[in-house]
Design a protein around this motif. Structure first.
Motif, PDB file in Angstrom:
ATOM      1  N   ALA A  61     -38.280 -37.324 -14.996  1.00 48.25           N
ATOM      2  CA  ALA A  61     -37.570 -36.861 -13.806  1.00 48.25           C
ATOM      3  C   ALA A  61     -38.377 -37.174 -12.552  1.00 48.25           C
ATOM      4  CB  ALA A  61     -37.306 -35.364 -13.908  1.00 48.25           C
ATOM      5  N   VAL A  62     -37.676 -37.600 -11.514  1.00 53.36           N
ATOM      6  CA  VAL A  62     -38.313 -38.032 -10.270  1.00 53.36           C
ATOM      7  C   VAL A  62     -38.008 -37.038  -9.166  1.00 53.36           C
ATOM      8  CG1 VAL A  62     -38.458 -39.887  -8.561  1.00 53.36           C
ATOM      9  CG2 VAL A  62     -38.103 -40.437 -10.987  1.00 53.36           C
ATOM     10  N   ALA A  63     -39.024 -36.680  -8.385  1.00 56.86           N
ATOM     11  CA  ALA A  63     -38.834 -35.748  -7.267  1.00 56.86           C
ATOM     12  C   ALA A  63     -37.820 -36.305  -6.279  1.00 56.86           C
ATOM     13  CB  ALA A  63     -40.159 -35.480  -6.569  1.00 56.86           C
ATOM     14  N   GLY A  64     -36.912 -35.446  -5.823  1.00 55.75           N
ATOM     15  CA  GLY A  64     -35.898 -35.837  -4.859  1.00 55.75           C
ATOM     16  C   GLY A  64     -34.615 -36.332  -5.487  1.00 55.75           C
ATOM     17  N   ALA A  65     -34.644 -36.711  -6.764  1.00 53.67           N
ATOM     18  CA  ALA A  65     -33.438 -37.212  -7.436  1.00 53.67           C
ATOM     19  C   ALA A  65     -32.577 -36.050  -7.932  1.00 53.67           C
ATOM     20  CB  ALA A  65     -33.822 -38.117  -8.600  1.00 53.67           C
ATOM     21  N   THR A  66     -31.270 -36.293  -7.970  1.00 55.28           N
ATOM     22  CA  THR A  66     -30.316 -35.319  -8.511  1.00 55.28           C
ATOM     23  C   THR A  66     -29.845 -35.805  -9.880  1.00 55.28           C
ATOM     24  OG1 THR A  66     -29.552 -34.600  -6.330  1.00 55.28           O
ATOM     25  CG2 THR A  66     -28.083 -34.208  -8.199  1.00 55.28           C
ATOM     26  N   TYR A  67     -29.888 -34.916 -10.849  1.00 53.48           N
ATOM     27  CA  TYR A  67     -29.499 -35.267 -12.206  1.00 53.48           C
ATOM     28  C   TYR A  67     -28.308 -34.418 -12.641  1.00 53.48           C
ATOM     29  CZ  TYR A  67     -33.930 -37.744 -12.388  1.00 53.48           C
ATOM     30  OH  TYR A  67     -34.965 -38.604 -12.123  1.00 53.48           O
ATOM     31  N   ARG A  68     -27.357 -35.089 -13.298  1.00 52.21           N
ATOM     32  CA  ARG A  68     -26.192 -34.405 -13.856  1.00 52.21           C
ATOM     33  C   ARG A  68     -26.120 -34.720 -15.335  1.00 52.21           C
ATOM     34  NH1 ARG A  68     -20.375 -35.675 -14.236  1.00 52.21           N
ATOM     35  NH2 ARG A  68     -20.851 -37.704 -13.297  1.00 52.21           N
ATOM     36  N   ASP A  84     -28.504 -30.586 -10.898  1.00 52.70           N
ATOM     37  CA  ASP A  84     -29.489 -30.037  -9.973  1.00 52.70           C
ATOM     38  C   ASP A  84     -30.431 -31.169  -9.574  1.00 52.70           C
ATOM     39  OD1 ASP A  84     -30.580 -28.114  -8.363  1.00 52.70           O
ATOM     40  OD2 ASP A  84     -31.671 -27.063  -9.927  1.00 52.70           O
ATOM     41  N   PHE A  85     -31.291 -30.888  -8.585  1.00 52.55           N
ATOM     42  CA  PHE A  85     -32.246 -31.893  -8.130  1.00 52.55           C
ATOM     43  C   PHE A  85     -33.662 -31.469  -8.480  1.00 52.55           C
ATOM     44  CE2 PHE A  85     -32.119 -28.816  -4.749  1.00 52.55           C
ATOM     45  CZ  PHE A  85     -33.413 -28.792  -4.231  1.00 52.55           C
ATOM     46  N   ILE A  86     -34.596 -32.406  -8.366  1.00 53.38           N
ATOM     47  CA  ILE A  86     -36.006 -32.123  -8.619  1.00 53.38           C
ATOM     48  C   ILE A  86     -36.706 -31.894  -7.280  1.00 53.38           C
ATOM     49  CG2 ILE A  86     -38.144 -32.929  -9.682  1.00 53.38           C
ATOM     50  CD1 ILE A  86     -35.867 -32.483 -11.659  1.00 53.38           C
ATOM     51  N   PRO A  87     -37.265 -30.703  -7.052  1.00 52.49           N
ATOM     52  CA  PRO A  87     -37.910 -30.417  -5.765  1.00 52.49           C
ATOM     53  C   PRO A  87     -39.288 -31.053  -5.658  1.00 52.49           C
ATOM     54  CG  PRO A  87     -38.168 -28.549  -7.223  1.00 52.49           C
ATOM     55  CD  PRO A  87     -37.324 -29.552  -7.975  1.00 52.49           C
ATOM     56  N   GLU A  88     -39.813 -31.099  -4.444  1.00 53.51           N
ATOM     57  CA  GLU A  88     -41.186 -31.538  -4.226  1.00 53.51           C
ATOM     58  C   GLU A  88     -42.143 -30.437  -4.675  1.00 53.51           C
ATOM     59  OE1 GLU A  88     -42.218 -34.415  -3.346  1.00 53.51           O
ATOM     60  OE2 GLU A  88     -40.318 -35.341  -2.728  1.00 53.51           O
TER      61      GLU A  88
END
Length: 292
Positions: free
Chosen positions: A98-105, A120-124
């Protein structure tokens, strides 16, 4: 006097004739697909799919072994999550981190049910400042407890959510293992912080807070360990959470505290899954080693 006696039965009859029975249909949460996926920055994406049922004690929901899980990154299909076994339980895992800033569904197809999905997204990663650990005498006069201090640097103008956990690193030696093996023990603690919500009632394993009381500032949090120890090496785990992951984890935490107390208002665990139950939530976890 006679008039009053005659009126009373009439009023009583009117009262009962106006009585109406209302039936409230409570939602049935059993027999629904459950999708659970907490995604962490720089970690592989791993999900679990079960079906909700009425359970008691430590029972777990029946798992789904024939589900198909599709992962989307920023709206574009990325891959299917592949099933694998871990401790005799079925999970579904991706091949990329998972990459910070990306949104995954994630969309899960479960035989016999509508597709369920969540995103949801991955926070910094949270920004931290000074951290320290000091030994303090226990109130009962036996041994010492750890006083761990943690400073967070909160970013102004946005809603931020945090979780803090503590671990002690202990190296054990014996006649065979003269070098010693280091073990990581989770540490329970107490805090008087207003953000805690439990107000130092008992020692707990997790501390949750949002920045409602310190937006844009650098608050210092102090934790007193619930047990004695040397605390020569302490790991402070600081996790940045999204609204969804915070709401799910914090409501689950509060449910464990309150739902078994008959005098407390029942806590409903947060859910963000369409056509089902569970959570798809993002987080960023980082550990910091501190010593006295």
């Amino acid at each position: 006097m006679k008039t009053r006696i005659l009126l009373f039965p009439v009023l009583l009859l009117l009262f009962y004739s106006c009585k109406k029975t209302i039936t409230i249909n409570l939602p049935e949460e059993a027999n629904k697909p459950v999708l659970n996926l907490l995604m962490s920055k720089d970690s592989l994406i791993i999900a679990r799919v079960t079906v909700s049922s009425r359970t008691s004690g430590n029972d777990i929901f029946p798992e789904v072994k024939e589900a198909t899980l599709k992962l989307y990154e920023n709206g574009t299909f990325k891959e299917n999550l592949a099933p694998f076994l871990l401790a005799d339980l079925t999970y579904y895992k991706g091949t990329s981190k998972a990459v910070a800033g990306a949104t995954y569904r994630v969309v899960a197809s479960v035989p016999g049910y509508e597709d369920v999905e969540g995103s949801d997204f991955i926070p910094e990663q949270a920004s931290v400042g000074e951290m320290s650990v000091k030994l303090v005498k226990d109130n009962d006069g036996w041994g010492s407890k750890g006083n761990i201090s943690v400073v967070l640097h909160d970013k102004a103008g946005e809603k931020n959510y945090y979780r803090i956990r503590l671990y002690e690193l202990v190296t054990l030696k014996d006649a065979v293992d003269t070098v010693g093996t280091t073990y990581k023990f989770k540490v329970d603690f107490q805090t008087n912080e207003l953000q805690d919500g439990i107000f130092n009632k008992e020692s707990e394993w997790d501390f949750y807070t949002d920045d409602a009381l310190f937006d844009g500032r650098s608050p210092r949090f102090n934790f007193i360990t619930g047990r004695g120890g040397e605390f020569k090496k302490v790991i402070v785990e600081v996790t940045s959470l999204t609204y969804s992951s915070y709401s799910y984890l914090h409501s689950s935490f509060m449910a464990r505290l309150k739902n078994e107390d008959p005098l407390s208002e029942r806590v409903i665990v947060f859910n963000n899954i369409l056509n089902g139950l569970g959570i798809v939530g993002g987080m960023a976890i980082k550990e910091y080693l501190i010593m006295p």
